[in-house]
Design a protein around this motif. Structure first.
Motif: not given
Ligand SMILES: [Zn+2]
Length: 203
Positions: A146-147, A172-183, A195-201
């Protein structure tokens, strides 16, 4: 204010997301200057969108048939389901070429202040997909994509709570590093891929 049809068109265009009155005016006058056949193509595309776009019965993605292209593809890994808010997010993740599983489109994110609760999203359909083992494939991982904003995070938290009790399922959730508040759709392929390959449980 202009007179007649041009103002009507500006009014309609201004309702579209991200345009606003100025953008609407620019497009309206552009359309006034193009050839008739270009207008015909636009009218025909709008008609097809209204009449011919359906949603995949399995995942909720836009589809031209009962199943979308991805659900219909036997080579896609049915043990992994990536949960996204909108069909445009499926496209964003597909562009990274990092994901070979299936999707589930929620149709939005939890936003109680605007009347969007769990029942307004395709969460029940997701639970049904997980419980339904008719195809003989056990889903082993749910990737919550999700965003990265307040609504997206609230939706992720809710999903973790709902999915916690499925045996053998990791969430699992996408790893951080995606611009927060973004789409999600505005993240570039590299960032989203990472973010996808570094996803965390989560559970
Ligand atoms: Zn599908």
């Amino acid at each position: 204010m202009y007179e007649g049809p041009i103002q009507d068109l500006i009014d309609e265009l201004a309702k579209l997301p991200g345009l606003g009155p100025k953008g609407a005016q620019r497009i309206a006058f552009h359309l006034l200057s193009v050839e008739n056949k270009e207008i015909d193509r636009l009218i025909s595309a709008l008609g097809h969108v209204r009449d011919d776009v359906t949603f995949c019965v399995e995942c909720g993605n836009v589809a031209a048939n009962k199943l979308c292209r991805i659900c219909a593809d036997a080579r896609r890994d049915a043990t992994k389901i990536c949960v996204v808010e909108e069909p445009k997010d499926v496209q964003a993740i597909e562009r990274t070429k990092e994901f070979t599983g299936r999707y589930h489109v929620l149709g939005g994110a939890l936003d109680p202040l605007n009347g969007v609760g769990p029942d307004q999203l395709r969460i029940r359909e997701l639970l049904r997909r997980l419980a339904d083992q008719d195809d003989g494939v056990d889903v082993s991982e749910i990737i919550v994509a999700t965003d990265p904003n307040t609504e997206g995070e609230a939706t992720a938290t809710y999903l973790v709570r709902m999915l916690r009790d499925f045996p053998g399922l990791s969430v699992t959730r996408l790893a951080s590093g995606l611009p927060m508040g973004g789409d999600l759709e505005f993240a570039d392929e590299l960032t989203l891929g990472r973010a996808l390959s570094g996803r965390r449980v989560l559970s």
